[in-house]
Design an enzyme around this catalytic site. Structure first.
Site: not given
Length: 527
Positions: A417, A330
Protein backbone atom coordinates in the site's frame (compact mmCIF):
# COMPACT_ATOMS: atom_id res chain seq x y z
CA UNK A 1 14.21 -10.31 -18.56
CA UNK A 2 13.38 -8.96 -21.99
CA UNK A 3 14.82 -10.86 -24.96
CA UNK A 4 14.52 -9.89 -28.61
CA UNK A 5 15.20 -11.64 -31.88
CA UNK A 6 18.42 -9.73 -32.36
CA UNK A 7 19.79 -10.61 -28.94
CA UNK A 8 18.59 -14.12 -28.23
CA UNK A 9 16.44 -15.73 -30.88
CA UNK A 10 17.84 -15.13 -34.33
CA UNK A 11 21.07 -16.88 -33.48
CA UNK A 12 19.37 -20.20 -32.97
CA UNK A 13 18.25 -22.68 -35.54
CA UNK A 14 15.05 -23.44 -33.66
CA UNK A 15 13.77 -19.90 -33.81
CA UNK A 16 15.12 -19.39 -37.29
CA UNK A 17 12.85 -22.23 -38.34
CA UNK A 18 9.91 -20.60 -36.62
CA UNK A 19 10.65 -17.31 -38.34
CA UNK A 20 10.72 -18.84 -41.79
CA UNK A 21 7.57 -20.90 -41.40
CA UNK A 22 4.75 -20.01 -43.79
CA UNK A 23 2.28 -17.39 -42.68
CA UNK A 24 -0.83 -18.69 -40.98
CA UNK A 25 -4.24 -17.25 -40.41
CA UNK A 26 -4.59 -14.91 -37.42
CA UNK A 27 -6.13 -16.58 -34.40
CA UNK A 28 -4.79 -20.09 -35.18
CA UNK A 29 -3.98 -21.24 -31.62
CA UNK A 30 -2.23 -24.47 -32.61
CA UNK A 31 0.25 -22.72 -34.91
CA UNK A 32 0.73 -19.97 -32.35
CA UNK A 33 1.65 -22.49 -29.66
CA UNK A 34 3.96 -24.31 -32.10
CA UNK A 35 5.76 -21.03 -32.79
CA UNK A 36 5.96 -20.21 -29.11
CA UNK A 37 7.53 -23.55 -28.21
CA UNK A 38 9.99 -23.16 -31.07
CA UNK A 39 10.97 -19.80 -29.62
CA UNK A 40 11.44 -21.39 -26.22
CA UNK A 41 13.74 -23.94 -27.83
CA UNK A 42 16.19 -21.08 -28.32
CA UNK A 43 16.43 -20.82 -24.56
CA UNK A 44 17.26 -24.49 -24.03
CA UNK A 45 13.78 -25.95 -24.14
CA UNK A 46 12.78 -28.67 -26.59
CA UNK A 47 9.89 -28.00 -29.02
CA UNK A 48 7.55 -30.02 -26.79
CA UNK A 49 7.96 -27.31 -24.18
CA UNK A 50 10.24 -29.29 -21.88
CA UNK A 51 13.96 -29.02 -21.34
CA UNK A 52 16.94 -30.93 -20.10
CA UNK A 53 16.67 -28.91 -16.86
CA UNK A 54 13.18 -30.26 -16.26
CA UNK A 55 11.33 -27.10 -17.23
CA UNK A 56 8.02 -27.32 -19.08
CA UNK A 57 5.42 -24.81 -20.19
CA UNK A 58 1.67 -24.71 -20.66
CA UNK A 59 -0.37 -21.92 -22.25
CA UNK A 60 -2.52 -20.14 -19.67
CA UNK A 61 -3.82 -17.23 -21.75
CA UNK A 62 -3.62 -15.84 -25.28
CA UNK A 63 -4.10 -12.22 -26.40
CA UNK A 64 -4.67 -11.72 -30.14
CA UNK A 65 -4.48 -8.26 -31.71
CA UNK A 66 -6.78 -7.08 -34.48
CA UNK A 67 -3.81 -7.11 -36.86
CA UNK A 68 -3.07 -10.76 -36.08
CA UNK A 69 -0.20 -10.36 -33.61
CA UNK A 70 -0.41 -12.80 -30.70
CA UNK A 71 0.90 -12.80 -27.14
CA UNK A 72 0.98 -16.13 -25.29
CA UNK A 73 1.32 -16.23 -21.51
CA UNK A 74 2.88 -19.52 -20.40
CA UNK A 75 2.96 -21.12 -16.97
CA UNK A 76 6.15 -22.90 -16.04
CA UNK A 77 6.91 -26.02 -14.03
CA UNK A 78 10.27 -27.54 -13.07
CA UNK A 79 10.34 -31.31 -12.65
CA UNK A 80 6.60 -31.08 -12.19
CA UNK A 81 6.80 -28.40 -9.49
CA UNK A 82 4.91 -25.11 -10.01
CA UNK A 83 7.08 -22.03 -10.45
CA UNK A 84 6.10 -18.98 -8.40
CA UNK A 85 6.51 -15.80 -10.44
CA UNK A 86 7.86 -17.77 -13.39
CA UNK A 87 5.41 -16.84 -16.16
CA UNK A 88 6.83 -16.36 -19.64
CA UNK A 89 5.19 -14.24 -22.35
CA UNK A 90 6.03 -15.02 -25.99
CA UNK A 91 5.20 -12.36 -28.58
CA UNK A 92 4.44 -13.41 -32.17
CA UNK A 93 3.87 -11.29 -35.26
CA UNK A 94 0.90 -11.77 -37.58
CA UNK A 95 2.71 -14.62 -39.37
CA UNK A 96 3.30 -16.28 -35.98
CA UNK A 97 7.01 -15.56 -36.03
CA UNK A 98 8.56 -14.99 -32.61
CA UNK A 99 9.54 -11.36 -32.02
CA UNK A 100 10.39 -11.44 -28.33
CA UNK A 101 10.15 -13.25 -25.02
CA UNK A 102 9.54 -11.77 -21.57
CA UNK A 103 10.18 -13.71 -18.41
CA UNK A 104 12.85 -14.83 -15.99
CA UNK A 105 15.62 -17.04 -17.33
CA UNK A 106 16.02 -20.70 -16.38
CA UNK A 107 14.97 -21.21 -12.79
CA UNK A 108 15.71 -24.89 -12.17
CA UNK A 109 17.20 -25.31 -8.66
CA UNK A 110 20.37 -27.30 -8.24
CA UNK A 111 18.62 -29.66 -5.79
CA UNK A 112 14.94 -30.60 -5.79
CA UNK A 113 14.95 -32.71 -2.65
CA UNK A 114 13.87 -30.73 0.43
CA UNK A 115 16.05 -30.86 3.53
CA UNK A 116 13.16 -29.71 5.71
CA UNK A 117 10.25 -32.06 6.37
CA UNK A 118 6.66 -31.29 5.46
CA UNK A 119 5.75 -31.36 9.17
CA UNK A 120 8.41 -28.78 10.01
CA UNK A 121 7.26 -26.58 7.10
CA UNK A 122 3.67 -26.65 8.36
CA UNK A 123 4.81 -25.74 11.86
CA UNK A 124 6.87 -22.79 10.59
CA UNK A 125 3.93 -21.54 8.55
CA UNK A 126 1.61 -21.68 11.54
CA UNK A 127 4.12 -19.71 13.60
CA UNK A 128 4.34 -17.05 10.88
CA UNK A 129 0.59 -16.38 10.99
CA UNK A 130 -0.54 -13.33 12.92
CA UNK A 131 -4.07 -13.77 14.17
CA UNK A 132 -6.26 -16.80 14.85
CA UNK A 133 -5.41 -19.94 12.87
CA UNK A 134 -8.32 -22.03 11.61
CA UNK A 135 -6.56 -24.57 9.38
CA UNK A 136 -3.12 -25.22 7.91
CA UNK A 137 -3.08 -26.76 4.43
CA UNK A 138 -0.54 -29.41 3.51
CA UNK A 139 2.72 -27.71 2.41
CA UNK A 140 3.58 -28.02 -1.28
CA UNK A 141 6.98 -27.78 -2.92
CA UNK A 142 7.42 -24.90 -5.37
CA UNK A 143 10.27 -23.28 -7.24
CA UNK A 144 10.39 -19.55 -6.55
CA UNK A 145 11.53 -17.63 -9.63
CA UNK A 146 11.37 -14.37 -7.68
CA UNK A 147 14.22 -15.77 -5.59
CA UNK A 148 16.33 -17.00 -8.49
CA UNK A 149 14.89 -20.52 -8.49
CA UNK A 150 14.83 -21.24 -4.76
CA UNK A 151 13.23 -24.54 -3.74
CA UNK A 152 10.58 -23.71 -1.17
CA UNK A 153 7.66 -25.06 0.81
CA UNK A 154 4.48 -23.06 0.19
CA UNK A 155 1.87 -23.47 2.92
CA UNK A 156 -1.58 -21.85 3.02
CA UNK A 157 -2.70 -20.92 6.53
CA UNK A 158 -6.37 -20.00 6.87
CA UNK A 159 -7.87 -18.04 9.72
CA UNK A 160 -8.65 -14.55 10.98
CA UNK A 161 -6.48 -11.44 11.10
CA UNK A 162 -5.68 -9.91 14.53
CA UNK A 163 -8.84 -7.77 14.37
CA UNK A 164 -10.89 -10.98 14.58
CA UNK A 165 -13.08 -9.98 11.63
CA UNK A 166 -10.94 -9.93 8.50
CA UNK A 167 -10.47 -13.42 7.02
CA UNK A 168 -6.97 -14.41 5.97
CA UNK A 169 -5.57 -17.00 3.56
CA UNK A 170 -1.86 -16.52 4.06
CA UNK A 171 0.63 -18.18 1.70
CA UNK A 172 3.85 -18.77 3.65
CA UNK A 173 7.10 -19.42 1.75
CA UNK A 174 9.85 -21.24 3.62
CA UNK A 175 13.25 -22.26 2.26
CA UNK A 176 13.19 -26.03 1.68
CA UNK A 177 16.83 -26.31 2.69
CA UNK A 178 16.83 -24.30 5.93
CA UNK A 179 13.16 -23.98 6.90
CA UNK A 180 13.46 -20.19 7.22
CA UNK A 181 10.31 -18.28 6.30
CA UNK A 182 11.29 -15.63 3.77
CA UNK A 183 8.00 -14.38 2.30
CA UNK A 184 4.27 -14.28 2.95
CA UNK A 185 1.38 -13.31 0.71
CA UNK A 186 -2.28 -13.04 1.68
CA UNK A 187 -4.99 -13.88 -0.86
CA UNK A 188 -7.39 -11.57 0.98
CA UNK A 189 -6.47 -8.05 -0.07
CA UNK A 190 -7.92 -5.21 1.90
CA UNK A 191 -8.05 -1.44 1.87
CA UNK A 192 -8.77 0.68 4.92
CA UNK A 193 -12.01 1.82 4.60
CA UNK A 194 -16.08 3.26 1.67
CA UNK A 195 -30.77 3.28 -5.28
CA UNK A 196 -31.45 5.74 -3.12
CA UNK A 197 -27.92 5.30 -2.15
CA UNK A 198 -25.82 6.83 0.57
CA UNK A 199 -23.07 8.05 -1.77
CA UNK A 200 -23.97 7.76 -5.45
CA UNK A 201 -27.30 9.57 -5.18
CA UNK A 202 -30.40 8.47 -7.05
CA UNK A 203 -29.27 5.80 -9.52
CA UNK A 204 -30.77 3.02 -11.59
CA UNK A 205 -29.78 -0.54 -10.69
CA UNK A 206 -30.62 -3.83 -12.40
CA UNK A 207 -32.61 -6.35 -10.33
CA UNK A 208 -34.45 -9.61 -10.94
CA UNK A 209 -38.20 -10.04 -10.31
CA UNK A 210 -39.45 -13.08 -8.43
CA UNK A 211 -43.07 -14.16 -7.97
CA UNK A 212 -43.85 -11.61 -5.26
CA UNK A 213 -40.84 -9.25 -5.07
CA UNK A 214 -37.55 -8.11 -6.60
CA UNK A 215 -34.15 -9.59 -5.82
CA UNK A 216 -30.82 -7.77 -5.86
CA UNK A 217 -29.48 -9.99 -8.65
CA UNK A 218 -28.21 -8.16 -11.71
CA UNK A 219 -28.97 -10.11 -14.92
CA UNK A 220 -27.29 -7.46 -17.08
CA UNK A 221 -23.89 -7.72 -15.41
CA UNK A 222 -23.05 -11.38 -15.11
CA UNK A 223 -25.49 -12.08 -12.29
CA UNK A 224 -23.93 -9.70 -9.73
CA UNK A 225 -25.55 -10.34 -6.34
CA UNK A 226 -25.71 -8.16 -3.22
CA UNK A 227 -26.49 -9.62 0.18
CA UNK A 228 -26.62 -8.69 3.89
CA UNK A 229 -24.20 -10.17 6.44
CA UNK A 230 -26.25 -8.58 9.26
CA UNK A 231 -23.07 -7.38 10.97
CA UNK A 232 -21.78 -10.92 11.45
CA UNK A 233 -18.48 -12.31 10.14
CA UNK A 234 -19.76 -15.76 9.29
CA UNK A 235 -22.97 -17.55 8.46
CA UNK A 236 -25.35 -17.02 5.54
CA UNK A 237 -25.48 -13.76 3.63
CA UNK A 238 -29.12 -12.89 2.97
CA UNK A 239 -29.96 -11.72 -0.53
CA UNK A 240 -31.64 -8.30 -0.54
CA UNK A 241 -35.31 -8.52 -1.53
CA UNK A 242 -37.80 -5.66 -1.95
CA UNK A 243 -41.46 -5.52 -2.87
CA UNK A 244 -41.54 -2.29 -4.90
CA UNK A 245 -38.04 -2.25 -6.45
CA UNK A 246 -37.15 0.94 -4.54
CA UNK A 247 -33.95 0.35 -2.54
CA UNK A 248 -32.81 2.45 0.39
CA UNK A 249 -33.59 5.93 1.69
CA UNK A 250 -30.25 7.73 1.18
CA UNK A 251 -29.19 6.91 4.76
CA UNK A 252 -27.99 4.07 6.97
CA UNK A 253 -31.42 3.80 8.61
CA UNK A 254 -32.34 1.55 5.68
CA UNK A 255 -29.92 -1.35 5.22
CA UNK A 256 -30.68 -1.39 1.50
CA UNK A 257 -29.07 2.06 1.01
CA UNK A 258 -25.53 0.69 1.31
CA UNK A 259 -26.56 -2.37 -0.71
CA UNK A 260 -27.74 -0.10 -3.54
CA UNK A 261 -24.38 1.69 -3.51
CA UNK A 262 -22.54 -1.63 -3.82
CA UNK A 263 -24.91 -3.00 -6.45
CA UNK A 264 -24.59 0.13 -8.58
CA UNK A 265 -20.80 0.27 -8.22
CA UNK A 266 -20.31 -3.39 -9.12
CA UNK A 267 -22.38 -2.88 -12.28
CA UNK A 268 -20.40 0.19 -13.27
CA UNK A 269 -17.12 -1.63 -12.68
CA UNK A 270 -18.34 -4.46 -14.90
CA UNK A 271 -19.34 -1.99 -17.62
CA UNK A 272 -16.08 -0.07 -17.36
CA UNK A 273 -13.91 -3.09 -18.07
CA UNK A 274 -16.29 -4.42 -20.70
CA UNK A 275 -16.69 -1.24 -22.74
CA UNK A 276 -13.34 0.45 -22.10
CA UNK A 277 -11.04 -2.60 -22.09
CA UNK A 278 -13.17 -5.22 -23.86
CA UNK A 279 -13.05 -7.59 -20.89
CA UNK A 280 -16.34 -9.20 -19.87
CA UNK A 281 -16.07 -9.92 -16.15
CA UNK A 282 -12.93 -10.73 -14.22
CA UNK A 283 -12.22 -13.96 -16.06
CA UNK A 284 -13.43 -12.73 -19.45
CA UNK A 285 -16.34 -15.18 -19.34
CA UNK A 286 -18.96 -12.61 -18.33
CA UNK A 287 -19.35 -13.87 -14.76
CA UNK A 288 -20.42 -11.39 -12.08
CA UNK A 289 -19.61 -11.26 -8.38
CA UNK A 290 -21.28 -11.29 -4.97
CA UNK A 291 -21.02 -8.19 -2.77
CA UNK A 292 -21.50 -8.80 0.95
CA UNK A 293 -22.45 -5.62 2.84
CA UNK A 294 -22.92 -4.87 6.57
CA UNK A 295 -20.06 -7.21 7.49
CA UNK A 296 -18.80 -7.22 11.08
CA UNK A 297 -19.33 -4.72 13.87
CA UNK A 298 -17.71 -1.28 13.50
CA UNK A 299 -15.61 -2.90 10.78
CA UNK A 300 -13.55 -0.20 9.03
CA UNK A 301 -12.42 -2.21 6.05
CA UNK A 302 -13.34 -3.85 2.76
CA UNK A 303 -11.77 -6.79 1.01
CA UNK A 304 -11.72 -9.03 -2.05
CA UNK A 305 -10.98 -12.67 -1.23
CA UNK A 306 -10.67 -14.07 -4.73
CA UNK A 307 -14.34 -15.00 -4.98
CA UNK A 308 -16.45 -12.20 -3.51
CA UNK A 309 -16.42 -8.64 -2.17
CA UNK A 310 -17.04 -7.76 1.47
CA UNK A 311 -17.74 -4.35 3.05
CA UNK A 312 -17.86 -3.20 6.65
CA UNK A 313 -20.01 -0.37 7.98
CA UNK A 314 -17.18 1.77 9.36
CA UNK A 315 -16.80 3.34 12.80
CA UNK A 316 -20.12 3.39 14.59
CA UNK A 317 -21.61 1.34 11.73
CA UNK A 318 -22.71 4.59 10.09
CA UNK A 319 -20.26 5.01 7.14
CA UNK A 320 -20.43 1.85 4.99
CA UNK A 321 -17.39 1.33 2.79
CA UNK A 322 -19.52 0.88 -0.33
CA UNK A 323 -18.53 3.96 -2.33
CA UNK A 324 -17.74 3.52 -6.04
CA UNK A 325 -13.99 3.96 -5.74
CA UNK A 326 -13.61 1.56 -2.81
CA UNK A 327 -15.67 -1.16 -4.49
CA UNK A 328 -13.89 -0.69 -7.82
CA UNK A 329 -10.55 -0.84 -5.98
CA UNK A 330 -11.44 -4.18 -4.41
CA UNK A 331 -13.01 -5.67 -7.54
CA UNK A 332 -10.07 -4.26 -9.50
CA UNK A 333 -7.84 -6.76 -7.69
CA UNK A 334 -9.83 -9.51 -9.38
CA UNK A 335 -9.38 -8.00 -12.82
CA UNK A 336 -5.66 -7.38 -12.30
CA UNK A 337 -5.15 -10.91 -10.95
CA UNK A 338 -6.80 -12.31 -14.08
CA UNK A 339 -4.38 -10.37 -16.30
CA UNK A 340 -1.18 -11.04 -14.37
CA UNK A 341 -0.74 -12.70 -10.98
CA UNK A 342 1.47 -10.03 -9.43
CA UNK A 343 3.44 -11.30 -6.44
CA UNK A 344 1.93 -9.43 -3.49
CA UNK A 345 5.10 -8.08 -1.90
CA UNK A 346 7.58 -5.30 -2.60
CA UNK A 347 7.19 -3.33 -5.79
CA UNK A 348 5.10 -5.94 -7.61
CA UNK A 349 2.61 -5.82 -4.74
CA UNK A 350 2.72 -2.03 -4.95
CA UNK A 351 1.89 -2.19 -8.66
CA UNK A 352 -1.07 -4.43 -7.76
CA UNK A 353 -2.36 -1.90 -5.22
CA UNK A 354 -1.65 1.02 -7.55
CA UNK A 355 -3.67 -0.71 -10.25
CA UNK A 356 -6.65 -1.03 -7.91
CA UNK A 357 -6.58 2.67 -6.97
CA UNK A 358 -6.26 3.54 -10.66
CA UNK A 359 -9.28 1.37 -11.47
CA UNK A 360 -11.15 2.91 -8.53
CA UNK A 361 -10.62 6.42 -9.87
CA UNK A 362 -11.32 5.50 -13.49
CA UNK A 363 -14.55 3.65 -12.66
CA UNK A 364 -15.71 6.63 -10.60
CA UNK A 365 -15.22 8.92 -13.60
CA UNK A 366 -16.93 6.36 -15.84
CA UNK A 367 -19.93 5.95 -13.53
CA UNK A 368 -20.61 9.70 -13.45
CA UNK A 369 -22.95 9.23 -10.46
CA UNK A 370 -24.92 12.34 -9.48
CA UNK A 371 -23.81 12.13 -5.86
CA UNK A 372 -20.21 11.08 -6.47
CA UNK A 373 -18.53 12.79 -9.44
CA UNK A 374 -15.16 11.56 -10.63
CA UNK A 375 -11.94 12.62 -8.92
CA UNK A 376 -8.53 11.22 -7.96
CA UNK A 377 -9.33 10.86 -4.27
CA UNK A 378 -9.87 7.44 -2.72
CA UNK A 379 -12.46 6.80 -0.01
CA UNK A 380 -13.40 10.40 0.70
CA UNK A 381 -17.10 9.56 0.93
CA UNK A 382 -16.69 6.88 3.61
CA UNK A 383 -14.47 9.16 5.75
CA UNK A 384 -12.76 6.18 7.36
CA UNK A 385 -10.33 8.39 9.27
CA UNK A 386 -13.14 10.44 10.81
CA UNK A 387 -11.51 13.71 9.77
CA UNK A 388 -13.47 14.47 6.62
CA UNK A 389 -10.46 13.49 4.51
CA UNK A 390 -9.82 10.75 1.92
CA UNK A 391 -7.45 7.99 2.92
CA UNK A 392 -5.59 8.23 -0.39
CA UNK A 393 -5.14 10.11 -3.65
CA UNK A 394 -3.26 9.81 -6.93
CA UNK A 395 -1.87 13.33 -7.43
CA UNK A 396 0.41 13.30 -4.34
CA UNK A 397 0.05 9.98 -2.51
CA UNK A 398 2.49 11.02 0.25
CA UNK A 399 -0.18 13.30 1.69
CA UNK A 400 -1.55 10.26 3.56
CA UNK A 401 1.61 10.31 5.67
CA UNK A 402 3.08 7.02 4.53
CA UNK A 403 2.80 6.41 0.76
CA UNK A 404 5.70 7.12 -1.57
CA UNK A 405 5.01 9.77 -4.18
CA UNK A 406 8.56 9.38 -5.51
CA UNK A 407 10.63 6.25 -5.97
CA UNK A 408 13.58 5.92 -3.61
CA UNK A 409 15.89 3.17 -2.38
CA UNK A 410 13.36 2.46 0.39
CA UNK A 411 10.53 1.75 -2.06
CA UNK A 412 11.45 -1.88 -2.91
CA UNK A 413 11.16 -2.91 0.74
CA UNK A 414 8.01 -0.96 1.49
CA UNK A 415 4.60 -2.53 2.17
CA UNK A 416 2.47 -2.71 -1.04
CA UNK A 417 0.00 0.00 0.00
CA UNK A 418 3.00 2.29 0.56
CA UNK A 419 4.99 1.51 -2.60
CA UNK A 420 1.74 1.77 -4.60
CA UNK A 421 2.07 5.54 -4.39
CA UNK A 422 4.78 5.60 -7.07
CA UNK A 423 2.54 3.91 -9.65
CA UNK A 424 -0.47 6.03 -8.73
CA UNK A 425 1.53 9.25 -9.00
CA UNK A 426 2.91 8.18 -12.39
CA UNK A 427 -0.60 7.50 -13.68
CA UNK A 428 -1.88 10.88 -12.53
CA UNK A 429 1.04 12.64 -14.23
CA UNK A 430 0.41 10.69 -17.42
CA UNK A 431 -3.30 11.49 -17.46
CA UNK A 432 -3.45 15.02 -16.00
CA UNK A 433 0.12 16.33 -15.91
CA UNK A 434 2.26 17.78 -13.13
CA UNK A 435 1.91 20.97 -11.11
CA UNK A 436 -1.46 22.62 -10.60
CA UNK A 437 -4.34 20.65 -12.15
CA UNK A 438 -8.11 20.64 -11.86
CA UNK A 439 -7.86 17.66 -9.48
CA UNK A 440 -4.95 18.53 -7.23
CA UNK A 441 -1.30 19.62 -7.22
CA UNK A 442 1.16 17.01 -8.47
CA UNK A 443 4.74 17.74 -7.34
CA UNK A 444 7.82 16.80 -9.34
CA UNK A 445 10.37 14.44 -7.85
CA UNK A 446 13.63 16.30 -8.26
CA UNK A 447 14.91 18.75 -10.82
CA UNK A 448 13.11 17.36 -13.86
CA UNK A 449 10.83 18.71 -16.55
CA UNK A 450 7.12 19.09 -15.97
CA UNK A 451 4.64 16.83 -17.73
CA UNK A 452 1.63 17.71 -19.85
CA UNK A 453 -0.94 14.93 -19.46
CA UNK A 454 -2.43 12.97 -22.37
CA UNK A 455 -5.84 12.47 -20.74
CA UNK A 456 -7.49 9.64 -18.84
CA UNK A 457 -8.78 7.82 -21.92
CA UNK A 458 -5.29 7.18 -23.23
CA UNK A 459 -3.59 6.69 -19.87
CA UNK A 460 -6.00 3.94 -18.77
CA UNK A 461 -5.54 2.09 -22.07
CA UNK A 462 -1.75 2.16 -21.67
CA UNK A 463 -1.82 0.89 -18.08
CA UNK A 464 -4.27 -1.90 -18.93
CA UNK A 465 -2.30 -3.05 -21.97
CA UNK A 466 0.96 -3.07 -20.02
CA UNK A 467 -0.63 -5.45 -17.49
CA UNK A 468 -2.47 -7.53 -20.06
CA UNK A 469 0.30 -8.07 -22.60
CA UNK A 470 3.65 -7.47 -20.94
CA UNK A 471 3.75 -7.50 -17.13
CA UNK A 472 5.16 -10.48 -15.26
CA UNK A 473 4.36 -11.59 -11.69
CA UNK A 474 7.55 -10.06 -10.31
CA UNK A 475 7.47 -6.80 -12.29
CA UNK A 476 9.08 -3.86 -10.47
CA UNK A 477 9.30 -0.10 -10.95
CA UNK A 478 13.10 -0.17 -11.12
CA UNK A 479 15.38 -3.08 -12.01
CA UNK A 480 18.91 -1.98 -12.81
CA UNK A 481 19.95 -5.53 -13.70
CA UNK A 482 17.10 -5.94 -16.18
CA UNK A 483 15.55 -2.55 -17.03
CA UNK A 484 13.46 -4.07 -19.81
CA UNK A 485 11.33 -5.99 -17.31
CA UNK A 486 9.94 -3.01 -15.38
CA UNK A 487 6.57 -1.28 -15.39
CA UNK A 488 8.33 1.67 -17.00
CA UNK A 489 9.45 -0.54 -19.89
CA UNK A 490 6.09 -2.25 -20.23
CA UNK A 491 4.05 0.95 -20.27
CA UNK A 492 6.45 2.34 -22.87
CA UNK A 493 5.90 -0.77 -24.99
CA UNK A 494 2.14 -0.46 -24.54
CA UNK A 495 2.18 3.22 -25.55
CA UNK A 496 4.24 2.43 -28.65
CA UNK A 497 1.81 -0.34 -29.58
CA UNK A 498 -1.26 1.87 -29.16
CA UNK A 499 -0.05 5.24 -30.39
CA UNK A 500 3.23 4.69 -32.23
CA UNK A 501 6.89 4.81 -31.38
CA UNK A 502 8.06 8.30 -30.41
CA UNK A 503 4.49 9.57 -30.43
CA UNK A 504 3.46 12.23 -27.93
CA UNK A 505 1.89 9.49 -25.84
CA UNK A 506 5.06 7.38 -25.96
CA UNK A 507 7.24 10.29 -24.88
CA UNK A 508 4.81 11.33 -22.15
CA UNK A 509 4.93 7.88 -20.55
CA UNK A 510 8.68 8.26 -20.27
CA UNK A 511 8.45 11.78 -18.88
CA UNK A 512 5.79 10.76 -16.35
CA UNK A 513 8.02 8.00 -14.94
CA UNK A 514 10.98 10.35 -14.79
CA UNK A 515 8.80 12.83 -12.89
CA UNK A 516 8.34 10.25 -10.09
CA UNK A 517 12.08 9.37 -10.05
CA UNK A 518 11.70 6.03 -11.81
CA UNK A 519 14.67 5.59 -14.13
CA UNK A 520 15.15 2.87 -16.72
CA UNK A 521 15.25 2.35 -20.45
CA UNK A 522 14.94 5.51 -22.53
CA UNK A 523 13.43 6.05 -25.95
CA UNK A 524 13.25 8.84 -28.46
CA UNK A 525 16.10 10.76 -26.84
CA UNK A 526 14.04 11.58 -23.76
CA UNK A 527 14.95 11.49 -20.06
Amino acid sequence: MRRTLTTALVATAAVAAACTSPAVAAGDPVRAVDSATAALAALGARPDGSSTTGESYTVSRTVTELDGRTHLRLRRTVHGLPVRGGDVVVHLDRAHRATGIDGPAAVAPAVITPQVSVVAAASSARSAFRGTVATVDAPALVVDATEGGRLAWETVVRGWAPDGQTPSRLHVLADAATGAVYATEDEVRTVLGTGRTIYAGPVRIDTTPSVTAYQMIDPSHGGNRTCDMRNATSGPCLLFVDADNLWGNYSTTDRASAAADAHFASAKTYDYFKFIHNRSGRTGAGTGITSRVHYGNNYVNAFYDGAQLTFGDGIGNIRPLTSIDILAHELGHGYTDALVSLVYSGESGGIDEASSDIWGAMVEFYAAAPGDPGDYLIGEEADVLGAGEPFGNLFDPSLDGSSHSCWSLSTPGAEPHVSAGVGKHFFFNLAEGTGATAYGYSPLCGDVAGVVGIGRAKAEKIWYRALNVYALPSTKYVNTASPGTTMRAYTLAAAADLYGSCSIEHKTVQAAWTAVNVAGITVCGGP
